[in-house]
Design a protein around this motif. Structure first.
Motif, PDB file in Angstrom:
ATOM      1  N   ALA A  49       0.538  -1.132  -0.064  1.00  0.00           N
ATOM      2  CA  ALA A  49       0.131   0.093   0.186  1.00  0.00           C
ATOM      3  C   ALA A  49       0.454   1.243   0.175  1.00  0.00           C
ATOM      4  CB  ALA A  49      -0.884   0.250   1.102  1.00  0.00           C
ATOM      5  N   VAL A  50       0.479   2.583  -0.779  1.00  0.00           N
ATOM      6  CA  VAL A  50       0.837   3.850  -0.207  1.00  0.00           C
ATOM      7  C   VAL A  50       0.276   4.559   0.774  1.00  0.00           C
ATOM      8  CG1 VAL A  50       1.543   5.826  -1.396  1.00  0.00           C
ATOM      9  CG2 VAL A  50       1.615   3.857  -2.890  1.00  0.00           C
ATOM     10  N   VAL A  51       1.438   4.724   1.922  1.00  0.00           N
ATOM     11  CA  VAL A  51       0.426   6.482   2.315  1.00  0.00           C
ATOM     12  C   VAL A  51      -0.094   7.192   2.360  1.00  0.00           C
ATOM     13  CG1 VAL A  51       1.279   6.887   4.376  1.00  0.00           C
ATOM     14  CG2 VAL A  51       2.007   5.016   4.168  1.00  0.00           C
ATOM     15  N   THR A  65      -8.246   2.382   1.933  1.00  0.00           N
ATOM     16  CA  THR A  65      -8.751   3.201   0.554  1.00  0.00           C
ATOM     17  C   THR A  65      -8.700   2.534  -0.466  1.00  0.00           C
ATOM     18  OG1 THR A  65      -9.397   5.191   1.839  1.00  0.00           O
ATOM     19  CG2 THR A  65      -9.874   4.887  -0.437  1.00  0.00           C
ATOM     20  N   ILE A  66      -8.953   1.587  -1.688  1.00  0.00           N
ATOM     21  CA  ILE A  66      -8.954   1.218  -2.720  1.00  0.00           C
ATOM     22  C   ILE A  66      -9.462   1.711  -3.700  1.00  0.00           C
ATOM     23  CG2 ILE A  66      -8.854  -1.080  -4.621  1.00  0.00           C
ATOM     24  CD1 ILE A  66      -9.531  -2.740  -1.346  1.00  0.00           C
ATOM     25  N   GLY A  67      -9.163   2.648  -4.685  1.00  0.00           N
ATOM     26  CA  GLY A  67      -8.914   3.204  -5.882  1.00  0.00           C
ATOM     27  C   GLY A  67      -7.472   3.457  -6.579  1.00  0.00           C
ATOM     28  N   ALA A  68      -8.195   3.985  -7.739  1.00  0.00           N
ATOM     29  CA  ALA A  68      -7.610   3.859  -9.194  1.00  0.00           C
ATOM     30  C   ALA A  68      -5.860   3.957  -9.095  1.00  0.00           C
ATOM     31  CB  ALA A  68      -8.216   4.636  -9.918  1.00  0.00           C
ATOM     32  N   GLU A  69      -5.545   4.543  -8.079  1.00  0.00           N
ATOM     33  CA  GLU A  69      -4.507   3.916  -7.555  1.00  0.00           C
ATOM     34  C   GLU A  69      -3.842   3.480  -6.970  1.00  0.00           C
ATOM     35  OE1 GLU A  69      -6.006   6.545  -4.497  1.00  0.00           O
ATOM     36  OE2 GLU A  69      -6.296   6.594  -6.412  1.00  0.00           O
ATOM     37  N   GLY A  70      -5.127   2.050  -6.674  1.00  0.00           N
ATOM     38  CA  GLY A  70      -4.513   0.761  -6.146  1.00  0.00           C
ATOM     39  C   GLY A  70      -5.073   1.534  -5.029  1.00  0.00           C
ATOM     40  N   ILE A  71      -4.078   0.174  -3.806  1.00  0.00           N
ATOM     41  CA  ILE A  71      -4.357   0.222  -2.128  1.00  0.00           C
ATOM     42  C   ILE A  71      -3.603   1.463  -1.282  1.00  0.00           C
ATOM     43  CG2 ILE A  71      -4.338  -0.815   0.297  1.00  0.00           C
ATOM     44  CD1 ILE A  71      -4.619  -3.333  -1.634  1.00  0.00           C
ATOM     45  N   THR A  72      -5.176   2.222  -0.646  1.00  0.00           N
ATOM     46  CA  THR A  72      -3.976   3.612  -0.305  1.00  0.00           C
ATOM     47  C   THR A  72      -4.064   3.065   1.808  1.00  0.00           C
ATOM     48  OG1 THR A  72      -5.356   4.867  -0.410  1.00  0.00           O
ATOM     49  CG2 THR A  72      -3.618   5.333  -1.801  1.00  0.00           C
ATOM     50  N   LEU A 128       5.413   6.345   9.605  1.00  0.00           N
ATOM     51  CA  LEU A 128       5.596   6.474   7.953  1.00  0.00           C
ATOM     52  C   LEU A 128       5.330   7.516   7.469  1.00  0.00           C
ATOM     53  CD1 LEU A 128       2.378   3.889   8.936  1.00  0.00           C
ATOM     54  CD2 LEU A 128       4.674   3.351   7.405  1.00  0.00           C
ATOM     55  N   LYS A 129       5.799   8.215   6.315  1.00  0.00           N
ATOM     56  CA  LYS A 129       5.609   8.750   5.679  1.00  0.00           C
ATOM     57  C   LYS A 129       5.568   8.822   4.266  1.00  0.00           C
ATOM     58  CE  LYS A 129      10.719  10.212   6.942  1.00  0.00           C
ATOM     59  NZ  LYS A 129      10.052  10.878   8.357  1.00  0.00           N
ATOM     60  N   LYS A 130       4.925  10.329   4.326  1.00  0.00           N
ATOM     61  CA  LYS A 130       3.672  10.525   2.980  1.00  0.00           C
ATOM     62  C   LYS A 130       4.461   9.721   1.677  1.00  0.00           C
ATOM     63  CE  LYS A 130       1.059  14.035   0.600  1.00  0.00           C
ATOM     64  NZ  LYS A 130       0.390  15.135   0.512  1.00  0.00           N
ATOM     65  N   ASP A 131       3.638   9.619   0.450  1.00  0.00           N
ATOM     66  CA  ASP A 131       4.070   8.594  -0.874  1.00  0.00           C
ATOM     67  C   ASP A 131       4.647   7.124  -0.373  1.00  0.00           C
ATOM     68  OD1 ASP A 131       2.478  10.527  -2.101  1.00  0.00           O
ATOM     69  OD2 ASP A 131       4.035  11.777  -1.655  1.00  0.00           O
ATOM     70  N   GLU A 132       4.809   7.167   0.828  1.00  0.00           N
ATOM     71  CA  GLU A 132       5.966   5.688   1.003  1.00  0.00           C
ATOM     72  C   GLU A 132       4.817   4.397   1.152  1.00  0.00           C
ATOM     73  OE1 GLU A 132       8.346   3.264   5.258  1.00  0.00           O
ATOM     74  OE2 GLU A 132       7.442   5.283   5.514  1.00  0.00           O
ATOM     75  N   GLU A 133       5.513   3.299   0.069  1.00  0.00           N
ATOM     76  CA  GLU A 133       5.001   2.335  -0.046  1.00  0.00           C
ATOM     77  C   GLU A 133       5.596   1.460   1.416  1.00  0.00           C
ATOM     78  OE1 GLU A 133       4.561   0.638  -3.973  1.00  0.00           O
ATOM     79  OE2 GLU A 133       6.285  -1.160  -3.165  1.00  0.00           O
ATOM     80  N   ILE A 134       4.782   0.817   1.689  1.00  0.00           N
ATOM     81  CA  ILE A 134       5.010  -0.512   2.457  1.00  0.00           C
ATOM     82  C   ILE A 134       4.323  -1.209   2.493  1.00  0.00           C
ATOM     83  CG2 ILE A 134       4.909   1.426   4.201  1.00  0.00           C
ATOM     84  CD1 ILE A 134       2.225   0.432   5.356  1.00  0.00           C
ATOM     85  N   THR A 135       5.106  -2.601   3.134  1.00  0.00           N
ATOM     86  CA  THR A 135       4.196  -3.970   3.060  1.00  0.00           C
ATOM     87  C   THR A 135       3.534  -3.982   4.647  1.00  0.00           C
ATOM     88  OG1 THR A 135       5.838  -4.975   1.993  1.00  0.00           O
ATOM     89  CG2 THR A 135       4.596  -6.404   2.797  1.00  0.00           C
ATOM     90  N   VAL A 136       2.193  -4.624   3.927  1.00  0.00           N
ATOM     91  CA  VAL A 136       0.908  -4.283   5.143  1.00  0.00           C
ATOM     92  C   VAL A 136       0.756  -6.372   5.549  1.00  0.00           C
ATOM     93  CG1 VAL A 136      -1.353  -3.938   6.284  1.00  0.00           C
ATOM     94  CG2 VAL A 136      -0.120  -2.763   4.790  1.00  0.00           C
ATOM     95  N   THR A 137       1.385  -6.297   6.965  1.00  0.00           N
ATOM     96  CA  THR A 137       1.350  -7.771   6.880  1.00  0.00           C
ATOM     97  C   THR A 137       0.203  -7.806   8.123  1.00  0.00           C
ATOM     98  OG1 THR A 137       3.760  -8.116   6.667  1.00  0.00           O
ATOM     99  CG2 THR A 137       3.056  -9.620   8.588  1.00  0.00           C
ATOM    100  N   ILE A 138      -0.517  -8.732   8.184  1.00  0.00           N
ATOM    101  CA  ILE A 138      -1.377  -8.660   8.018  1.00  0.00           C
ATOM    102  C   ILE A 138      -2.145 -10.408   9.479  1.00  0.00           C
ATOM    103  CG2 ILE A 138      -4.506  -9.345   9.082  1.00  0.00           C
ATOM    104  CD1 ILE A 138      -4.586  -8.334   6.071  1.00  0.00           C
TER     105      ILE A 138
END
Length: 179
Positions: A6-8, A21-28, A46-56
């Motif tokens: 996801a992107v922050v 949120t899921i939108g045209a740009e992917g998961i945010t 977390l920093k703005k525009d950072e792509e992170i891996t979410v672990t559930i």
């Protein structure tokens, strides 16, 4: 355990509630708004525009920063900036009293907003065109013979033809002459 990327969308402090949120740009992901239902929590800054891996990992409890002093057992909801605050209704409760700025151990009692009321049944869609005719199936096994039917009525003797009459007359004449 499941993972996704996801992107922050904003700077988020550690131990804050997050909403997806899921939108045209992917998961945010962003900090959960006050009164919103959180999907996750941040485990680090977390920093703005950072792509992170979410672990559930399906943990029933989260460590989240308290936005105010909260008593043990209190129901909590999302506060401004993704902190937890005491609330009459919320998504969980805390097990131990905390002061504002401390980490509260939140036991989640609902996830994803819980189940809502079912919506109305939709209209039946239009019937589509008929599909192509399928192949002819195999011939089944021959069944057992049925019971013998009743004897039918005697048929009509029909008309005697001239050839039949002449043949019969010739035989009668031959028999009379022989004897």
């Amino acid at each position: 355990m499941s993972k996704f990327t996801a992107v922050v969308t904003e700077d988020v402090a550690a131990n804050r509630l997050l909403s997806k949120t899921i939108g045209a740009e992917g998961i945010t992901l962003a900090a959960t708004t006050a009164g919103g239902t959180p999907d996750f929590r941040s485990t680090g800054r977390l920093k703005k525009d950072e792509e992170i891996t979410v672990t559930i990992n399906n943990s029933p409890s989260w460590l989240v920063e308290a936005g105010e002093d909260i008593t043990a057992g209190a129901t909590v909801a999302a506060g401004a900036g993704g902190v937890v605050v005491a609330s009459a209704t919320g998504f969980g409760y805390i097990v131990k009293a905390v002061k504002a700025g401390e980490l509260a151990s939140v036991i989640r009692s609902t996830t994803g907003g819980g189940a809502g009321q079912p919506g109305p049944k939709g209209d039946k869609g239009a019937t589509g065109p008929a599909g192509p005719k399928g192949d002819k199936g195999d011939t089944g096994a021959t069944g057992a013979a049925g019971a013998k039917g009743d004897k039918g009525d005697k048929g009509d003797p029909g008309e005697v033809t001239k050839a039949q009459y002449d043949a019969l007359a010739a035989r009668v004449t031959a028999l009379e002459g022989a004897g």
